[in-house]
Motif scaffolding. Structure first.
Motif, PDB file in Angstrom:
ATOM      1  N   ALA A  42      32.678  44.087  36.894  1.00 24.50           N
ATOM      2  CA  ALA A  42      31.860  43.280  37.920  1.00 24.50           C
ATOM      3  C   ALA A  42      30.530  43.292  38.080  1.00 24.50           C
ATOM      4  CB  ALA A  42      32.556  44.064  39.458  1.00 24.50           C
ATOM      5  N   PHE A  43      29.805  44.246  37.265  1.00 24.50           N
ATOM      6  CA  PHE A  43      28.536  44.203  37.350  1.00 24.50           C
ATOM      7  C   PHE A  43      27.837  43.220  36.606  1.00 24.50           C
ATOM      8  CE2 PHE A  43      28.928  48.539  39.265  1.00 24.50           C
ATOM      9  CZ  PHE A  43      27.986  48.445  40.575  1.00 24.50           C
ATOM     10  N   LEU A  44      28.576  42.708  35.388  1.00 28.44           N
ATOM     11  CA  LEU A  44      28.007  42.102  34.361  1.00 28.44           C
ATOM     12  C   LEU A  44      27.236  40.670  34.691  1.00 28.44           C
ATOM     13  CD1 LEU A  44      30.648  42.723  31.476  1.00 28.44           C
ATOM     14  CD2 LEU A  44      28.543  44.116  31.762  1.00 28.44           C
ATOM     15  N   PRO A  45      28.045  39.942  35.731  1.00 34.78           N
ATOM     16  CA  PRO A  45      27.246  38.586  36.104  1.00 34.78           C
ATOM     17  C   PRO A  45      25.907  39.072  36.724  1.00 34.78           C
ATOM     18  CG  PRO A  45      29.465  38.615  36.738  1.00 34.78           C
ATOM     19  CD  PRO A  45      29.339  39.898  36.180  1.00 34.78           C
ATOM     20  N   ALA A  46      25.558  40.114  37.611  1.00 35.49           N
ATOM     21  CA  ALA A  46      24.455  40.235  38.185  1.00 35.49           C
ATOM     22  C   ALA A  46      23.315  40.807  37.139  1.00 35.49           C
ATOM     23  CB  ALA A  46      24.675  41.429  39.065  1.00 35.49           C
ATOM     24  N   PHE A 235      35.564  41.062  30.099  1.00 37.45           N
ATOM     25  CA  PHE A 235      34.765  39.879  30.045  1.00 37.45           C
ATOM     26  C   PHE A 235      35.323  38.826  31.045  1.00 37.45           C
ATOM     27  CE2 PHE A 235      33.659  41.345  25.669  1.00 37.45           C
ATOM     28  CZ  PHE A 235      32.066  41.265  25.736  1.00 37.45           C
ATOM     29  N   SER A 236      36.549  39.260  31.913  1.00 49.07           N
ATOM     30  CA  SER A 236      37.231  38.417  32.703  1.00 49.07           C
ATOM     31  C   SER A 236      36.147  37.796  33.832  1.00 49.07           C
ATOM     32  CB  SER A 236      38.341  39.028  33.149  1.00 49.07           C
ATOM     33  OG  SER A 236      38.252  40.142  33.932  1.00 49.07           O
ATOM     34  N   VAL A 237      35.599  38.821  34.490  1.00 46.73           N
ATOM     35  CA  VAL A 237      34.500  38.234  35.646  1.00 46.73           C
ATOM     36  C   VAL A 237      33.566  37.339  35.171  1.00 46.73           C
ATOM     37  CG1 VAL A 237      32.987  38.907  37.302  1.00 46.73           C
ATOM     38  CG2 VAL A 237      35.093  40.086  36.896  1.00 46.73           C
ATOM     39  N   LYS A 238      32.913  37.570  34.211  1.00 49.62           N
ATOM     40  CA  LYS A 238      32.027  36.991  33.572  1.00 49.62           C
ATOM     41  C   LYS A 238      32.437  35.494  32.973  1.00 49.62           C
ATOM     42  CE  LYS A 238      27.583  36.188  32.125  1.00 49.62           C
ATOM     43  NZ  LYS A 238      27.658  34.850  31.506  1.00 49.62           N
ATOM     44  N   MET A 239      33.631  35.609  32.304  1.00 50.40           N
ATOM     45  CA  MET A 239      34.191  34.261  31.960  1.00 50.40           C
ATOM     46  C   MET A 239      34.583  33.415  33.003  1.00 50.40           C
ATOM     47  SD  MET A 239      38.066  34.022  29.923  1.00 50.40           S
ATOM     48  CE  MET A 239      38.841  34.542  31.481  1.00 50.40           C
ATOM     49  N   LEU A 240      35.005  33.699  34.153  1.00 48.64           N
ATOM     50  CA  LEU A 240      35.536  32.926  35.353  1.00 48.64           C
ATOM     51  C   LEU A 240      34.048  32.390  35.679  1.00 48.64           C
ATOM     52  CD1 LEU A 240      38.113  35.111  36.839  1.00 48.64           C
ATOM     53  CD2 LEU A 240      38.498  33.091  35.571  1.00 48.64           C
ATOM     54  N   VAL A 241      33.155  33.311  35.927  1.00 53.87           N
ATOM     55  CA  VAL A 241      31.737  32.978  36.446  1.00 53.87           C
ATOM     56  C   VAL A 241      31.220  31.718  35.660  1.00 53.87           C
ATOM     57  CG1 VAL A 241      29.232  33.477  36.867  1.00 53.87           C
ATOM     58  CG2 VAL A 241      31.130  34.889  37.755  1.00 53.87           C
ATOM     59  N   ASP A 242      31.321  31.788  34.403  1.00 51.88           N
ATOM     60  CA  ASP A 242      30.794  30.712  33.561  1.00 51.88           C
ATOM     61  C   ASP A 242      31.616  29.353  33.691  1.00 51.88           C
ATOM     62  OD1 ASP A 242      28.888  32.597  32.447  1.00 51.88           O
ATOM     63  OD2 ASP A 242      29.866  32.998  30.692  1.00 51.88           O
ATOM     64  N   LYS A 243      32.750  29.633  34.264  1.00 52.79           N
ATOM     65  CA  LYS A 243      33.753  28.326  34.179  1.00 52.79           C
ATOM     66  C   LYS A 243      33.297  27.875  35.687  1.00 52.79           C
ATOM     67  CE  LYS A 243      35.657  28.419  30.266  1.00 52.79           C
ATOM     68  NZ  LYS A 243      35.375  27.340  29.514  1.00 52.79           N
ATOM     69  N   VAL A 244      32.468  28.190  36.251  1.00 51.60           N
ATOM     70  CA  VAL A 244      31.816  27.717  37.872  1.00 51.60           C
ATOM     71  C   VAL A 244      32.678  28.496  38.878  1.00 51.60           C
ATOM     72  CG1 VAL A 244      30.891  25.831  38.917  1.00 51.60           C
ATOM     73  CG2 VAL A 244      31.626  25.574  36.532  1.00 51.60           C
ATOM     74  N   TRP A 245      33.134  29.682  38.715  1.00 50.70           N
ATOM     75  CA  TRP A 245      33.877  30.473  39.780  1.00 50.70           C
ATOM     76  C   TRP A 245      32.698  31.177  40.566  1.00 50.70           C
ATOM     77  CZ3 TRP A 245      39.121  32.103  40.707  1.00 50.70           C
ATOM     78  CH2 TRP A 245      40.053  31.219  40.012  1.00 50.70           C
ATOM     79  N   ASP A 246      32.904  31.274  41.765  1.00 53.57           N
ATOM     80  CA  ASP A 246      32.073  31.929  42.547  1.00 53.57           C
ATOM     81  C   ASP A 246      32.257  33.545  41.901  1.00 53.57           C
ATOM     82  OD1 ASP A 246      30.356  32.471  44.946  1.00 53.57           O
ATOM     83  OD2 ASP A 246      32.065  33.822  45.441  1.00 53.57           O
ATOM     84  N   THR A 247      31.283  34.324  42.050  1.00 56.94           N
ATOM     85  CA  THR A 247      31.162  35.679  41.424  1.00 56.94           C
ATOM     86  C   THR A 247      32.305  36.497  42.468  1.00 56.94           C
ATOM     87  OG1 THR A 247      29.071  35.701  40.824  1.00 56.94           O
ATOM     88  CG2 THR A 247      29.869  37.852  41.040  1.00 56.94           C
ATOM     89  N   SER A 248      32.193  36.521  43.655  1.00 60.14           N
ATOM     90  CA  SER A 248      32.956  37.257  44.599  1.00 60.14           C
ATOM     91  C   SER A 248      34.413  36.807  44.417  1.00 60.14           C
ATOM     92  CB  SER A 248      32.559  37.138  46.078  1.00 60.14           C
ATOM     93  OG  SER A 248      31.533  37.598  46.299  1.00 60.14           O
ATOM     94  N   ASP A 249      34.730  35.282  44.289  1.00 57.39           N
ATOM     95  CA  ASP A 249      36.165  34.898  43.866  1.00 57.39           C
ATOM     96  C   ASP A 249      36.608  35.309  42.709  1.00 57.39           C
ATOM     97  OD1 ASP A 249      36.133  33.407  46.456  1.00 57.39           O
ATOM     98  OD2 ASP A 249      35.709  31.592  45.278  1.00 57.39           O
ATOM     99  N   ALA A 250      36.007  35.332  41.618  1.00 57.58           N
ATOM    100  CA  ALA A 250      36.120  36.135  40.110  1.00 57.58           C
ATOM    101  C   ALA A 250      36.665  37.558  40.504  1.00 57.58           C
ATOM    102  CB  ALA A 250      35.133  35.896  39.259  1.00 57.58           C
ATOM    103  N   GLY A 251      35.897  38.211  41.100  1.00 61.38           N
ATOM    104  CA  GLY A 251      36.259  39.722  41.178  1.00 61.38           C
ATOM    105  C   GLY A 251      37.362  39.835  41.878  1.00 61.38           C
ATOM    106  N   VAL A 252      37.689  39.132  43.042  1.00 61.70           N
ATOM    107  CA  VAL A 252      38.731  39.272  43.421  1.00 61.70           C
ATOM    108  C   VAL A 252      40.119  38.750  42.855  1.00 61.70           C
ATOM    109  CG1 VAL A 252      40.414  38.206  45.715  1.00 61.70           C
ATOM    110  CG2 VAL A 252      37.844  38.809  46.074  1.00 61.70           C
ATOM    111  N   ILE A 253      39.891  37.682  42.052  1.00 64.36           N
ATOM    112  CA  ILE A 253      40.955  37.271  41.068  1.00 64.36           C
ATOM    113  C   ILE A 253      41.289  38.550  40.304  1.00 64.36           C
ATOM    114  CG2 ILE A 253      41.682  36.038  39.172  1.00 64.36           C
ATOM    115  CD1 ILE A 253      42.026  34.356  41.937  1.00 64.36           C
TER     116      ILE A 253
END
Length: 400
Positions: A42-46, A235-253
């Motif tokens: 969850a910290f990786l995108p930031a 790598f899942s949160v960063k992967m989703l963020v790279d696919k144009v997901w919002d960071t908060s949404d990616a963390g919730v997913i």
């Protein structure tokens, strides 16, 4: 106050008549401990945004974050068995983990964060060998079921971490969030010191006595599945963020996906008691293979289903591997035996993360890198199938 020579036996008897207290304390503390296992993704995108990091850099950080868990789990487990200081090592682990997060929060550079993250790995090395020893001592005839219940706490921590952290980072920032994370660790240390009582030491044992071929085979089997599962989670949160997901949404997913562990761990423990460890390991390894294949061939919602299936298979094996290890290690070296499992598998997962990160940078797509873990899942099936159905520790003198 220093304990007298007689005190360990007396407090061990006191703990033995209160197994529910042992279990309840460790379920709660397990939630805190395993919260930190899935907190880093969850910290990786930031961190990537602030320091301009590549997937390789993020893999190196993940490697450092878990390295000492793998290296020191057998050592700390063995020393706790020999000296009868399991509670002290548990307390030490949470305190040193809190120091690691406070240090990272104040760090001005990425590479200093990498160095300080080693403290988190050192703290992680302290928990599972000692906790398992306490539970097996309290419930010797129901170890699979009780370790599965113990896993509930860990699963709650796993699934709560991503959403909690990405939301905290969005409100505070990643530095203040790391400061806040130190508080539960201190609370856990105080709870363990207050509520647990030591179980007897085994001064004559040595770490090498816990190593045997069946235990190492089990560690590699579990480690192969864990390499796949923890790489996907990392790598899942960063992967989703790279696919144009919002960071908060990616963390919730990711939090929703990790919720499967609340079911997987008790089911894994129950299946161990009823069907045996090898059967559960083989099924979990085969399931991991199928879900990685689904992930590689699909996208969108189906790939998220695949990620949930991979997580389910991985988490179902935590109580199974610990229960099997407690039977394969000498009776006085449960902590060391669990340390071998988490040491070998921890090193395997630590190495996998930078390897996946490098492959992600080479291919330009972390999804492709994760899909290439399919052969590793097949290796896990082969290793699991080679385990003995109901192996137990047999003293060397008996085999002559």
């Amino acid at each position: 106050m220093r304990e007298s020579a007689a005190e360990p036996h007396l407090v061990a008897d006191e703990a033995a008549v209160r197994p529910r207290t042992v279990l309840m304390v460790l379920v709660g503390v397990h939630a805190i401990n395993d919260f930190y296992v899935t907190v880093l993704p969850a910290f990786l995108p930031a961190l990537a945004d602030e320091f301009g990091l590549s997937y390789t850099d993020l893999g190196v950080l993940s490697f450092a974050f878990t390295l000492l868990t793998g290296v020191l789990s057998p050592v700390l487990g063995g020393e706790a068995d020999r000296r009868g200081r399991r509670r002290w090592i548990l307390v030490f682990g949470f305190v040193i983990g809190a120091v690691g997060f406070l240090g990272m929060a104040a760090s001005p550079s990425f590479w200093l964060i990498v160095m300080l993250s080693l403290f988190c790995g050192l703290g992680g090395a302290a928990y599972h060998p000692q906790a398992t020893a306490f539970i097996v001592s309290a419930y010797p005839d129901k170890r699979g079921r009780m370790l599965g219940i113990h896993g509930w706490g860990g699963s709650f921590g796993h699934f709560a971490a991503p959403a909690a952290v990405v939301l905290a980072v969005s409100v505070l920032n990643w530095r203040l969030t790391m400061v806040a994370l130190a508080i539960p660790m201190v609370i856990a240390a105080a709870t363990l010191q207050w509520r647990l009582r030591e179980i007897p030491a085994a001064p004559a044992v040595r770490l090498r006595g816990a190593f045997n071929k069946p235990l190492l085979m089990l560690a590699m089997s579990f480690g192969a599945v864990a390499m796949v599962g923890m790489s996907f989670i990392n790598f899942s949160v960063k992967m989703l963020v790279d696919k144009v997901w919002d960071t908060s949404d990616a963390g919730v997913i990711l939090t929703v996906i990790l919720l499967v562990g609340v079911v997987a761990q008790p089911l894994g423990g129950l299946a161990f008691d009823r069907a045996g460890g090898r059967t559960v390991l083989v099924i979990a390894a085969m399931g991991t293979t199928l879900f990685v294949g689904l992930f590689a061939l699909t996208g969108g919602a189906l790939s998220l289903v695949a990620l949930g299936g991979i997580s389910f298979c991985t988490f179902s094996l935590f109580p199974v591997s610990m229960a099997m290890a407690s039977r394969l290690a000498p009776p006085t070296q449960t902590g060391a035996g669990i340390g071998v499992i988490f040491g070998v598998s921890g090193l395997m997962t630590a190495v996998a993360k930078p390897a996946v990160g490098i492959l992600g940078d080479i291919t330009g797509d972390i999804r492709v890198a994760l899909a290439w873990l399919l052969p590793l899942a097949l290796v896990a099936v082969v290793l699991a199938s080679r385990l003995s159905p109901d192996a137990r520790y047999v003293p060397a003198a008996v085999t002559k």
